[in-house]
Every structure is written in C-alpha cells, then in structure tokens.
Design a protein around this motif. Sequence first.
Motif, short mmCIF file in Angstrom:
data_model
loop_
_atom_site.label_atom_id
_atom_site.label_comp_id
_atom_site.label_asym_id
_atom_site.label_seq_id
_atom_site.Cartn_x
_atom_site.Cartn_y
_atom_site.Cartn_z
N ARG A 54 -52.39 96.95 -33.81
CA ARG A 54 -51.68 96.09 -34.76
C ARG A 54 -52.20 96.34 -36.18
NH1 ARG A 54 -51.21 92.13 -31.87
NH2 ARG A 54 -52.65 92.45 -30.17
N ASP A 55 -51.39 95.97 -37.12
CA ASP A 55 -51.75 96.06 -38.53
C ASP A 55 -52.74 94.93 -38.83
OD1 ASP A 55 -51.88 95.82 -41.33
OD2 ASP A 55 -49.82 96.50 -41.60
N LYS A 56 -54.01 95.26 -39.00
CA LYS A 56 -55.04 94.22 -39.16
C LYS A 56 -54.89 93.45 -40.46
CE LYS A 56 -58.41 96.51 -36.18
NZ LYS A 56 -59.76 97.10 -36.07
N ALA A 57 -54.43 94.12 -41.51
CA ALA A 57 -54.23 93.42 -42.78
C ALA A 57 -53.10 92.41 -42.67
CB ALA A 57 -53.94 94.43 -43.90
N ALA A 58 -52.03 92.81 -42.00
CA ALA A 58 -50.90 91.89 -41.81
C ALA A 58 -51.30 90.73 -40.91
CB ALA A 58 -49.71 92.64 -41.22
N LEU A 59 -52.09 91.03 -39.87
CA LEU A 59 -52.59 89.97 -38.99
C LEU A 59 -53.41 88.97 -39.78
CD1 LEU A 59 -53.37 88.77 -36.16
CD2 LEU A 59 -55.27 90.41 -36.17
N LEU A 60 -54.31 89.45 -40.61
CA LEU A 60 -55.16 88.56 -41.40
C LEU A 60 -54.33 87.69 -42.33
CD1 LEU A 60 -58.06 87.77 -42.18
CD2 LEU A 60 -58.00 89.61 -43.87
N ALA A 61 -53.33 88.30 -42.98
CA ALA A 61 -52.46 87.54 -43.89
C ALA A 61 -51.72 86.45 -43.13
CB ALA A 61 -51.48 88.48 -44.58
N ASP A 62 -51.24 86.75 -41.95
CA ASP A 62 -50.53 85.77 -41.13
C ASP A 62 -51.43 84.60 -40.74
OD1 ASP A 62 -48.05 86.89 -41.14
OD2 ASP A 62 -48.15 87.74 -39.13
N VAL A 63 -52.65 84.93 -40.29
CA VAL A 63 -53.58 83.90 -39.83
C VAL A 63 -53.94 82.97 -40.99
CG1 VAL A 63 -55.91 83.47 -38.94
CG2 VAL A 63 -54.51 85.29 -37.95
#
Length: 283
Positions: free
Chosen positions: A110-119
Amino acid sequence: IYNSPPDIEMSDGEKPLPVTTYYARLTQRLINALTALTAEGSLYAVDLRLRPSGNAGPIASSLDAFQRYHAEAAWTWERMALTRARIVAGDPPLAKAVNATIHAALTAPRDKAALLADVADMRRRLAAQHAKPGPLDFKHRRGGLVDIDFIAQYLMLAHATERPEILSLDTATALDRLRHAGLLAAEDARHLAETLAFHQHAHAVLRVTHGTEVELKPALDTLRRVFRRHRERTHTRGTPPSARHLEKTAATVLEIYTRLIDFTAAALPPQRHATPQGRPPAP
C-alpha cells in the motif's frame, strides 16, 4: 459471509429462495436474536454501520464479493477495522478462506504516505464528532483508547507487507510485536501498553459500578479502592488514580500519537489519500 456452489441458484427447502435472499434472511434472524429484548434489557447491541454500504447494504456477503471488495475497493478505515476481524463460528473450510482473504488484505502492498494521510484525517474527524469528551471518557478523549488503537492499526497496516508477524487482533499484543520488530520505540510501547491496560480496566470498573453517568470524584474514589485492592493482592507498586494522573498519562499518549502520525502527515504533499474523498470514517 457465505459461500455456495456457482451452479446453485435456489435453496432446497419447502419454499425455495434465491441464495442471496436466503442468507440475508438467515443473518437478519441472527441479528434479531442477538438484539432481543430480555427481562434484563437488550442482550447485545449490533452496529451494522461498519459495512461497505452502511445500514442500506446487504447484511450477508458472498465469499467472492468479500474477496473482490477487499482486494479492489476497501477504504482505509475498513482495513483498520479488519485488523480486529475474527471468525466467531462457521464451516472450517469457509473460515480458512475468509482468514486467508483477511490476511491478504492486511498484508497487501500500500501507499504508506496515503495511508498516513487517511489515518490522520480520520482521527481529526472523529475528534470533531466528540469535541468535548470528559476526563473519564477513556475511549474518545485525546490520549485515550482511540489514539492507542489508531497508532497500532496504522503501524500494522504500514508494515505488515514486510513483517506480517506483527498482526494481532489484540492491541496490547500488537504493541508488543511492533516493539519486538523495532517499529515502535520500547519506551513508547511500554507507556501505550500500560495506559491501554489501565483505561480498559478503569472503563470496565466504572461501567459496572456507576453505569454510563459518572462524576469525576466518586469515580476516582472507586478506582482508588480497586487499585488499592489490586496492589495488596499482587504486591505491586504504582501511582494511584487521580485527575492529575489521568491527564498526565493521556498527554503522553497524545504526544506519541502526534509524533508518529500528525507531525508526519502534516509534512506530506496535499491530497494523497488511499481512498476517495467524502466517505465518513467508521462511527
């Protein structure tokens, strides 16, 4: 979740039903039984909002649809919820297939930056929904159970592709595995685990002794008595619960959360999300 042979379209009872209708009605009967009103009140609360289509969606999903959805269309908050998914009962081969689907979804790249932004975005929205939690709202107050869960779930989703052994249904176990894997500092893991245990225990004690409406002073008196008995029984030491103690432990959790998630997310380029915009997070 159900599975049926592809060539079967109807049930074989006295009044045959299409497969989807059969399992929808069966699941509705299960929910009715779980939420039945007894002489002591309702049995269990069943929240159906944590489904892809919310309250309006199908109650039962076919295995194929479940696999497709989590491979192609699941939202970040649904993957976070999936870290806690466990099979309660069912046919062993089906249970094995569902567990494999869950594991594949949680360990997918998964895109870790996108995951972080979502969280980070989801936590801000949940905080806005609970804008004024009291000091005894161990779940929603900043530095409470939600923040600890978000930290564990974010780190599991971010690193499970390379380190699947960190996955755990239990937050305390997940924190310990993250520490062993070098993905969470030892001091951070220790404080998060201690606060998690205290908040969970305190929440349970107060719900049993005071119900949902509780004032700070009598609640702290109850917690001190429980703490004192526990200390005498186990011959351990520790800080007795106090308003200052609650504030201090929550502030440390919030500092860890902010350092690991908010500060890092704030440095990301704008509009990098793993899922489309506009959909509300889990309630």
